[in-house]
Design a protein around this motif. Sequence first.
Motif, short mmCIF file in Angstrom:
data_model
loop_
_atom_site.label_atom_id
_atom_site.label_comp_id
_atom_site.label_asym_id
_atom_site.label_seq_id
_atom_site.Cartn_x
_atom_site.Cartn_y
_atom_site.Cartn_z
N TYR A 139 -14.44 -15.55 4.89
CA TYR A 139 -14.76 -16.34 3.70
C TYR A 139 -14.76 -17.82 4.08
O TYR A 139 -13.75 -18.34 4.57
N GLY A 140 -15.89 -18.46 3.86
CA GLY A 140 -15.99 -19.85 4.27
C GLY A 140 -15.87 -19.96 5.77
O GLY A 140 -16.44 -19.17 6.52
N ALA A 141 -15.07 -20.91 6.22
CA ALA A 141 -14.85 -21.09 7.64
C ALA A 141 -13.63 -20.31 8.13
O ALA A 141 -13.25 -20.43 9.29
N GLY A 142 -13.02 -19.54 7.24
CA GLY A 142 -11.80 -18.82 7.63
C GLY A 142 -11.78 -17.40 7.11
O GLY A 142 -12.81 -16.73 7.00
N ARG A 143 -10.59 -16.94 6.79
CA ARG A 143 -10.37 -15.58 6.31
C ARG A 143 -9.61 -15.66 4.99
O ARG A 143 -8.79 -16.56 4.78
N ALA A 144 -9.87 -14.71 4.12
CA ALA A 144 -9.18 -14.67 2.82
C ALA A 144 -8.77 -13.24 2.52
O ALA A 144 -9.52 -12.29 2.78
N ILE A 145 -7.57 -13.08 1.99
CA ILE A 145 -7.08 -11.76 1.59
C ILE A 145 -7.38 -11.54 0.11
O ILE A 145 -7.06 -12.38 -0.73
N MET A 146 -8.00 -10.41 -0.19
CA MET A 146 -8.33 -10.06 -1.57
C MET A 146 -7.56 -8.82 -2.00
O MET A 146 -7.28 -7.93 -1.20
N SER A 147 -7.23 -8.78 -3.28
CA SER A 147 -6.60 -7.60 -3.85
C SER A 147 -7.63 -6.48 -3.97
O SER A 147 -8.82 -6.72 -4.15
N LEU A 148 -7.15 -5.24 -3.88
CA LEU A 148 -7.99 -4.07 -4.08
C LEU A 148 -7.77 -3.50 -5.47
O LEU A 148 -6.66 -3.53 -6.00
N ALA A 149 -8.84 -2.97 -6.05
CA ALA A 149 -8.79 -2.39 -7.38
C ALA A 149 -8.74 -0.87 -7.28
O ALA A 149 -9.52 -0.27 -6.54
N SER A 150 -7.81 -0.25 -7.99
CA SER A 150 -7.80 1.20 -8.06
C SER A 150 -8.97 1.66 -8.92
O SER A 150 -9.29 1.03 -9.93
N THR A 151 -9.61 2.74 -8.53
CA THR A 151 -10.82 3.16 -9.24
C THR A 151 -10.55 3.59 -10.67
O THR A 151 -11.44 3.56 -11.51
N ASP A 152 -9.31 4.01 -10.96
CA ASP A 152 -8.97 4.41 -12.33
C ASP A 152 -8.27 3.30 -13.10
O ASP A 152 -7.87 3.50 -14.25
N GLY A 153 -8.10 2.13 -12.47
CA GLY A 153 -7.47 1.00 -13.14
C GLY A 153 -5.97 1.13 -13.31
O GLY A 153 -5.36 0.34 -14.02
N LYS A 154 -5.34 2.11 -12.63
CA LYS A 154 -3.91 2.34 -12.80
C LYS A 154 -3.19 2.31 -11.45
O LYS A 154 -3.72 2.81 -10.45
N THR A 155 -2.00 1.74 -11.44
CA THR A 155 -1.15 1.75 -10.24
C THR A 155 0.31 1.97 -10.64
O THR A 155 1.23 1.59 -9.93
N GLY A 156 0.53 2.58 -11.80
CA GLY A 156 1.88 2.76 -12.31
C GLY A 156 2.65 3.86 -11.61
O GLY A 156 2.20 4.48 -10.65
N SER A 157 3.84 4.14 -12.13
CA SER A 157 4.78 5.06 -11.51
C SER A 157 4.27 6.50 -11.54
O SER A 157 3.59 6.92 -12.49
N PHE A 158 4.64 7.25 -10.49
CA PHE A 158 4.30 8.68 -10.41
C PHE A 158 5.37 9.39 -9.59
O PHE A 158 6.03 8.77 -8.75
N PRO A 159 5.59 10.69 -9.81
CA PRO A 159 6.62 11.41 -9.07
C PRO A 159 6.22 11.59 -7.60
O PRO A 159 5.12 12.08 -7.31
N SER A 160 7.09 11.23 -6.70
CA SER A 160 6.76 11.32 -5.28
C SER A 160 6.54 12.75 -4.84
O SER A 160 5.68 13.02 -3.99
N ALA A 161 7.27 13.69 -5.40
CA ALA A 161 7.18 15.08 -4.95
C ALA A 161 5.81 15.68 -5.21
O ALA A 161 5.33 16.53 -4.44
N ASP A 162 5.13 15.24 -6.27
CA ASP A 162 3.85 15.82 -6.63
C ASP A 162 2.71 15.36 -5.74
O ASP A 162 1.70 16.05 -5.60
N GLY A 163 2.86 14.19 -5.13
CA GLY A 163 1.76 13.63 -4.36
C GLY A 163 0.70 13.05 -5.27
O GLY A 163 0.71 13.27 -6.49
N LEU A 164 -0.24 12.30 -4.68
CA LEU A 164 -1.25 11.62 -5.49
C LEU A 164 -2.46 11.28 -4.63
O LEU A 164 -2.32 10.97 -3.45
N VAL A 165 -3.64 11.34 -5.23
CA VAL A 165 -4.86 10.83 -4.63
C VAL A 165 -5.23 9.55 -5.36
O VAL A 165 -5.35 9.54 -6.59
N LYS A 166 -5.39 8.45 -4.61
CA LYS A 166 -5.73 7.17 -5.22
C LYS A 166 -6.75 6.44 -4.33
O LYS A 166 -6.46 6.12 -3.18
N ASN A 167 -7.92 6.19 -4.89
CA ASN A 167 -8.97 5.46 -4.18
C ASN A 167 -9.00 4.02 -4.65
O ASN A 167 -8.73 3.72 -5.81
#
Length: 333
Positions: A139-167
């Motif tokens: 970006y420009g003459a350097g580098r820039a870090i951008m945030s990524l968006a989850s495709t479903d708009g959610k990043t909240g809590s979930f049970p670790s044992a169940d596992g999850l697919v998140k794009n």
Amino acid sequence: MNSKLCFIAALLLVGCSKDPSDIGGDQTANWGEQPALPTVTGEATFTLKAADDYVSVMGNTTPRMPNFPALKPKKGVVRGYVADLSGKPLQGAYIGVRSTATGGLYSGASGETDANGYYEITIPWGAAEFYAAGYTIDYGAGRAIMSLASTDGKTGSFPSADGLVKNFVLLSYGVYNKEVYGQKPRDQSNYAGGSFYITYNVGDPSEYYTPPNYLPEGTEIQITLTPDEPGLYGENKTFVINKTVSLQNYNILIMNVPVGRYTLSAKVKDGKPLQLEAVGRYAGTSPHYGLKPARAVGSAKLLFTPDTRTELAMVLPNYSNWGTLQIKADRME
């Protein structure tokens, strides 16, 4: 071979075959045909009244998502793909998850995407959530870090044992979370595009003395953003913001501008240019980003400034990593 043995062999072949949605990595995934990129061209004009103090130039929409290879959840694992808006897999994207059990202590784990944009992370036991999702661009003459968006708009809590697919997707504009937008439409951190303030002083006619560079109450000013080149996904749209200044407020927040390089121009209705100056927290933080030159008359170059979070592990998902530059606009003396 008799019929019984053939039947057993067939069962073994079925049992050993892999479900395509259970495979990740760069050897087996099929991204398939992708939809055309959204067209962002032309010119958009916004007219703000005296009481209006913000505008999202790309509205409250989010671009359509690319097509991702199918995946099924795996117990104890979070996995998925990261791509740009065109459906190109992104290698080296950082994804971080953390879990907490009774007592509130966190355990974290992270991973980076491979050549096919795939990541897979074993989740620490407990209630899990994403604490980071970022990608670095030129970006420009350097580098820039951008945030990524989850495709479903959610990043909240979930049970670790169940596992999850998140794009995740790298966006150049758009609303990260529609619920946050409904409650806080003025929250610039909920937009993937860049943002900046135009601030000004307004003269009160009832006062005995008003400095000559103050804008008189009721003055109409015009701010124009013209792309210097196509943006991250070919965006090439000009934005014109007309604003009536008032003692009710002293700034305009302009948000959700597609990431790219722009020329910013500012003038009053009669055509006289305004003096521009970068001020505040992000002024002068980089020789390449922000307003160039930092003081100008009428127009200057604008390159959005990455926030102070310079490590991928510190970039929140669904949360803008662009700083909001403050630009002071004064009448010519």
